[in-house]
Design a protein around this motif. Structure first.
Motif: not given
Length: 97
Positions: A2-3, A5-6, A21, A35-36, A39, A44-45
């Motif tokens: 997740e980090y 992706v952010m 992802v 999902a993106v 996030i 969250r995912m």
């Protein structure tokens, strides 16, 4: 993940975030994009496995009936429709049923 992706989203690299992802989870394009976006919105995912199981559960009888009649293509299309999986993933799931 997740980090990562952010960080990609913050850098304006959303397409790369979606690719990341997809590579890490095996999700289809729409699921990975969702999902993106979740996030990026501070969430969250999503629990994709639980969502897929619920979606398949609702359509399982129809999918199994199609499979019993040897109608792989309509069954795989239905799997893709209810789960958002990509073609390969839906085919693999069809074969596993």
């Amino acid at each position: 993940m997740e980090y990562e992706v952010m960080e990609l989203v913050r850098a304006g690299r959303k397409i790369e975030a979606v690719k990341l992802v997809r590579e890490r989870t095996g999700l289809g394009l729409k699921e990975a994009l969702d999902a993106v976006e979740a996030i990026a919105a501070g969430g969250r995912m999503p629990d994709i496995k639980r969502q897929r199981a619920a979606s398949i559960g609702d359509a399982r009888a129809e999918i199994m009936a199609l499979k019993a009649r040897g109608q792989a293509i309509p069954a795989i299309k239905l799997i893709r429709q209810v789960t958002g999986l990509g073609l390969k993933e839906a085919k693999d799931l069809y074969e596993a049923l």
